[in-house]
Design a protein around this motif. Structure first.
Motif, PDB file in Angstrom:
ATOM      1  N   GLY A 113       9.104   4.236  -0.490  1.00 48.27           N
ATOM      2  CA  GLY A 113       9.873   4.413   0.735  1.00 48.27           C
ATOM      3  C   GLY A 113       9.234   3.810   1.962  1.00 48.27           C
ATOM      4  N   SER A 114       8.186   2.995   1.781  1.00 46.21           N
ATOM      5  CA  SER A 114       7.466   2.436   2.924  1.00 46.21           C
ATOM      6  C   SER A 114       7.121   0.968   2.671  1.00 46.21           C
ATOM      7  CB  SER A 114       6.184   3.237   3.176  1.00 46.21           C
ATOM      8  OG  SER A 114       5.394   2.635   4.177  1.00 46.21           O
ATOM      9  N   THR A 115       7.138   0.191   3.734  1.00 44.57           N
ATOM     10  CA  THR A 115       6.723  -1.208   3.638  1.00 44.57           C
ATOM     11  C   THR A 115       5.218  -1.341   3.843  1.00 44.57           C
ATOM     12  OG1 THR A 115       7.169  -1.551   5.994  1.00 44.57           O
ATOM     13  CG2 THR A 115       8.961  -2.039   4.456  1.00 44.57           C
ATOM     14  N   GLN A 116       4.550  -0.252   4.211  1.00 40.64           N
ATOM     15  CA  GLN A 116       3.115  -0.277   4.461  1.00 40.64           C
ATOM     16  C   GLN A 116       2.344  -0.059   3.164  1.00 40.64           C
ATOM     17  OE1 GLN A 116       1.867  -0.945   7.603  1.00 40.64           O
ATOM     18  NE2 GLN A 116       4.047  -1.279   8.056  1.00 40.64           N
ATOM     19  N   THR A 117       1.143  -0.617   3.103  1.00 37.19           N
ATOM     20  CA  THR A 117       0.223  -0.377   1.993  1.00 37.19           C
ATOM     21  C   THR A 117      -1.115   0.069   2.562  1.00 37.19           C
ATOM     22  OG1 THR A 117      -0.530  -2.685   1.961  1.00 37.19           O
ATOM     23  CG2 THR A 117       1.348  -2.113   0.543  1.00 37.19           C
ATOM     24  N   ALA A 118      -1.982   0.571   1.703  1.00 39.14           N
ATOM     25  CA  ALA A 118      -3.322   0.996   2.123  1.00 39.14           C
ATOM     26  C   ALA A 118      -4.340   0.453   1.139  1.00 39.14           C
ATOM     27  CB  ALA A 118      -3.402   2.519   2.201  1.00 39.14           C
ATOM     28  N   THR A 119      -5.454  -0.041   1.658  1.00 38.47           N
ATOM     29  CA  THR A 119      -6.485  -0.668   0.833  1.00 38.47           C
ATOM     30  C   THR A 119      -7.734   0.197   0.784  1.00 38.47           C
ATOM     31  OG1 THR A 119      -5.665  -2.863   1.461  1.00 38.47           O
ATOM     32  CG2 THR A 119      -7.853  -2.763   0.475  1.00 38.47           C
ATOM     33  N   SER A 120      -8.249   0.410  -0.400  1.00 37.95           N
ATOM     34  CA  SER A 120      -9.473   1.199  -0.575  1.00 37.95           C
ATOM     35  C   SER A 120     -10.689   0.397  -0.130  1.00 37.95           C
ATOM     36  CB  SER A 120      -9.628   1.590  -2.047  1.00 37.95           C
ATOM     37  OG  SER A 120      -9.994   0.438  -2.816  1.00 37.95           O
ATOM     38  N   GLU A 121     -11.851   1.037  -0.202  1.00 36.82           N
ATOM     39  CA  GLU A 121     -13.101   0.297  -0.012  1.00 36.82           C
ATOM     40  C   GLU A 121     -13.254  -0.725  -1.147  1.00 36.82           C
ATOM     41  OE1 GLU A 121     -16.817   2.148  -1.056  1.00 36.82           O
ATOM     42  OE2 GLU A 121     -15.807   3.691  -2.226  1.00 36.82           O
ATOM     43  N   LYS A 122     -14.145  -1.697  -0.958  1.00 36.62           N
ATOM     44  CA  LYS A 122     -14.467  -2.644  -2.017  1.00 36.62           C
ATOM     45  C   LYS A 122     -15.819  -2.287  -2.616  1.00 36.62           C
ATOM     46  CE  LYS A 122     -11.773  -6.569  -0.322  1.00 36.62           C
ATOM     47  NZ  LYS A 122     -11.783  -8.014   0.042  1.00 36.62           N
ATOM     48  N   ARG A 123     -15.892  -2.322  -3.945  1.00 35.08           N
ATOM     49  CA  ARG A 123     -17.139  -2.022  -4.631  1.00 35.08           C
ATOM     50  C   ARG A 123     -17.584  -3.197  -5.494  1.00 35.08           C
ATOM     51  NH1 ARG A 123     -17.061   4.200  -6.957  1.00 35.08           N
ATOM     52  NH2 ARG A 123     -17.095   5.254  -4.927  1.00 35.08           N
ATOM     53  N   LYS A 124     -18.901  -3.264  -5.738  1.00 33.45           N
ATOM     54  CA  LYS A 124     -19.470  -4.277  -6.621  1.00 33.45           C
ATOM     55  C   LYS A 124     -20.141  -3.589  -7.813  1.00 33.45           C
ATOM     56  CE  LYS A 124     -20.769  -7.410  -2.845  1.00 33.45           C
ATOM     57  NZ  LYS A 124     -21.926  -8.055  -2.170  1.00 33.45           N
TER      58      LYS A 124
END
Length: 229
Positions: A113-124
């Protein structure tokens, strides 16, 4: 009665519009997922062997609020190739990866129901290799100058971020020149910066960092570029 009914209908329509009955979405935007495994800057030992050169790695994260689906991005830090995997509503994903190879990963949360997304932290992490007792450092990442940026001369300050599973980096070497694959050593340092490197005006430069650990293992960063003003 017909006149009264018209007034009642008009009042109902007014109330529906004022209360959001005109079709506006009331859904919440998704939140960023919190990653669980593999752990950041670690050696992944829990993978299931597929062959001498590959193993299956399970990626896990906590459920994110207001999220219907997740996309997992996995980047091979040797080749700089990123592959995306659709996980649906699941909060784990099993992927076959090359052994003895550094990767980074992150998760994007999406809501229908949303055009927005959310990005997590990046891990190595390093996918464990057979019989490996000491891993090469992760490829360094540029901080400054930024890739494709323009910076004033006559000297430039360089900085980067380095990390290593074994935490035994002893030296960084900075290479910089006007070739797309720079080979001119500008200096060595145990720290994550090197300052005062001379440059010519109105010139495009390419640079990379080679990280070296105490066992002699090395890794090359991606090649970055900037233009001196």
């Amino acid at each position: 009665m017909k006149i009264i009914s018209k007034y009642i209908l008009a009042a109902i329509c007014f109330l529906m519009l004022s209360c959001g009955g005109g079709g506006e979405s009331t859904s919440e935007n998704p939140s960023a997922a919190v990653l669980i495994a593999p752990v950041n800057n670690s050696e992944c030992l829990s993978g299931q062997d597929v062959s001498e050169t590959q193993s299956k790695v399970t990626f896990e994260w906590n459920p994110a609020d207001f999220t219907d689906a997740y996309t997992v991005y996995i980047k091979n830090l040797n080749t700089q190739i990123t592959t995306q995997y659709e996980a649906g509503a699941a909060t784990s994903l099993e992927v076959t990866l090359a052994k003895s190879t550094p990767f980074s990963w992150w998760v994007i949360s999406k809501a229908s129901g949303s055009t927005q997304t959310a990005t997590s932290e990046k891990r190595k992490f390093y996918n464990a290799g057979n019989g490996v007792v000491n891993y090469a450092p992760f490829p360094a990442e540029a901080i400054a100058p930024g890739n494709s940026s323009s910076v004033p001369g006559p000297t430039v300050n360089f900085s980067w971020s380095g990390s290593d599973v074994d935490n035994d980096i002893v030296q960084y070497e900075l290479y910089m020149d006007t070739n797309s694959n720079p080979s001119t050593l500008k200096g060595s340092t145990p720290s994550e910066n090197l300052n005062g490197i001379p440059v010519s005006a109105n010139t495009t430069y390419y640079w990379k960092v080679v990280s070296k650990d105490q066992s002699g293992n090395t890794s090359d960063s991606p090649i970055y570029q900037f233009k001196s003003l």
